[in-house]
Write a protein that holds these residues in place. Structure first.
Motif, PDB file in Angstrom:
ATOM      1  N   ALA A   1       9.319   2.449  -0.732  1.00 31.65           N
ATOM      2  CA  ALA A   1       8.548   2.369   0.385  1.00 31.65           C
ATOM      3  C   ALA A   1       8.211   1.065   1.063  1.00 31.65           C
ATOM      4  CB  ALA A   1       7.130   3.181   0.171  1.00 31.65           C
TER       5      ALA A   1
ATOM      6  N   VAL B   1       0.962  -1.217   0.132  1.00 33.67           N
ATOM      7  CA  VAL B   1       0.018   0.137  -0.095  1.00 33.67           C
ATOM      8  C   VAL B   1       0.834   1.357   0.141  1.00 33.67           C
ATOM      9  CG1 VAL B   1      -1.730   1.413   1.349  1.00 33.67           C
ATOM     10  CG2 VAL B   1      -2.042  -0.993   1.184  1.00 33.67           C
ATOM     11  N   LEU B   2       1.896   1.292   1.138  1.00 31.79           N
ATOM     12  CA  LEU B   2       2.835   2.348   1.093  1.00 31.79           C
ATOM     13  C   LEU B   2       3.431   2.603  -0.425  1.00 31.79           C
ATOM     14  CD1 LEU B   2       4.508   2.095   4.387  1.00 31.79           C
ATOM     15  CD2 LEU B   2       2.263   3.109   3.801  1.00 31.79           C
TER      16      LEU B   2
ATOM     17  N   ARG C   1       2.593   1.543  -3.497  1.00 26.82           N
ATOM     18  CA  ARG C   1       1.821   2.230  -4.395  1.00 26.82           C
ATOM     19  C   ARG C   1       1.344   3.655  -4.299  1.00 26.82           C
ATOM     20  NH1 ARG C   1      -0.927  -1.324  -8.127  1.00 26.82           N
ATOM     21  NH2 ARG C   1      -2.462  -0.017  -8.536  1.00 26.82           N
ATOM     22  N   ALA C   2       1.096   3.903  -2.935  1.00 25.61           N
ATOM     23  CA  ALA C   2       0.785   5.150  -2.912  1.00 25.61           C
ATOM     24  C   ALA C   2       1.936   6.294  -3.127  1.00 25.61           C
ATOM     25  CB  ALA C   2       0.488   5.609  -1.194  1.00 25.61           C
ATOM     26  N   ALA C   3       3.086   5.916  -2.692  1.00 30.58           N
ATOM     27  CA  ALA C   3       4.251   7.038  -3.241  1.00 30.58           C
ATOM     28  C   ALA C   3       4.679   6.519  -4.323  1.00 30.58           C
ATOM     29  CB  ALA C   3       5.323   6.316  -2.100  1.00 30.58           C
ATOM     30  N   ASP C   4       4.238   5.456  -5.224  1.00 31.79           N
ATOM     31  CA  ASP C   4       4.553   5.187  -6.639  1.00 31.79           C
ATOM     32  C   ASP C   4       5.909   4.816  -6.720  1.00 31.79           C
ATOM     33  OD1 ASP C   4       4.341   4.528  -9.156  1.00 31.79           O
ATOM     34  OD2 ASP C   4       4.607   6.645  -9.923  1.00 31.79           O
TER      35      ASP C   4
END
Lengths: 185, 185
Positions: free
Chosen positions: A170, A160-161, A163-166
């Motif tokens: 992360a 999740v982290l 993908r959020a940060a691309d």
DNA sequence: GTCTATAGACGGATAGAC
DNA sequence: GTCTATCCGTCTATAGAC
């Protein structure tokens, strides 16, 4: 590879990329290079095909994780090997992703592989943690189930982290953070 | 509450429950008690409305987490307060969920609130971890960024485990596991 | 087994009246 | 601001020929 296999494999990929709601029979057919009639000959419909795809993904995920968790080395090393294994970080977890799809979780046939895979993973991790605690490789007071849940969660949350940060880093940061905490004996 | 606000709030709920692909303008209108014309008067379309909803959810999530992380108590206690805070576990994270939706991540306007929220959270957690290490409440060698990433990941991954098991306790096990590892100074 | 044709419902949006 | 009518495309599936 048979048409049936190509259909299943295409469905696995699309479920991974776009989820259940976002995956249409048409898209599956196109990726598999199969026609409508062909798909509905081999499967009764989208749920049937998705069930086959999820079962296969679940088997593959358990096989991959099992190989590392049952592999060589002491308990701590096997957990580290599991956490550090090569992953397609930005694509995330094929099974974990499904937990976000209400249509999957509402259908027992689709939900079962997801539920079973995580139950299996947590159990397997807990056994290795217990082994590590007994051998003095992990901190003495650790609860095996809780520690196992935390380890599994870091992996899922790491996706999740990332993908959020691309940014795959992360994910790796979270993993290194978890390993450091485990090392603190 | 204005029609505009009801539309935004309904969209927030539906994005949480069904994701972006799974949420239709029609469903939003019905939940908000508004007609088609009304919705398209206030917003240019589904992406516009979703952007407003995600921005509001991001603000709310940051406000809630910030209150605990900036609250009273020493660093360790504030991290524990954040981890143990009351949550709607089986519904999961309104923001984290969006990372699985390719249509959200492909649209800069939709992606921004997600990206910013996690960047903010990780930064805020890292600051508190650093404070805790300096005060001797957390293990001396811990890397603040990595530990913060691990903490954020456990929460996000905890939701995945809980939904997979259809049991909030899976989340709480992961949290307790993480807290035990942090406590191991 | 695979193809094309067809079908009803829904998705997302526009137009224009009120 | 809100309503109804309308539009074209897609979703999921069925029917029947080959």
């Amino acid at each position: 590879m048979s048409t049936q296999d190509r259909l299943i494999e295409s469905t696995q990929e699309l479920l991974w990329e776009r989820g259940y709601v976002g995956t249409s029979p048409k898209a599956i057919q196109q990726r598999a290079g199969a026609g409508q009639g062909s798909m509905y000959h081999h499967f009764t419909g989208k749920p049937d095909l998705a069930a086959a795809a999820l079962q296969r993904s679940a088997e593959q995920m358990q096989a991959a994780a099992g190989e590392l968790l049952d592999g060589p080395g002491n308990a701590h090393d096997r957990i580290a090997a599991y956490l550090l294994r090569q992953r397609d970080v930005l694509r995330g977890c094929r099974i974990g992703r499904m937990t976000q799809d209400p249509d999957v979780m509402a259908d027992p046939g689709l939900r079962a592989p997801v539920q079973e895979t995580f139950a299996w993973l947590r159990g397997r991790l807990a056994a290795v943690v217990a082994e590590g605690v007994a051998a003095g490789e992990l901190a003495a007071g650790l609860d095996a189930e809780e520690t196992a849940a935390a380890i599994a969660a870091v992996v899922q949350g790491g996706y999740v982290l990332a993908r959020a940060a691309d940014d795959p880093d992360a994910f790796h940061q979270a993993i290194r953070g978890a390993l450091a905490l485990l090392r603190t004996v």
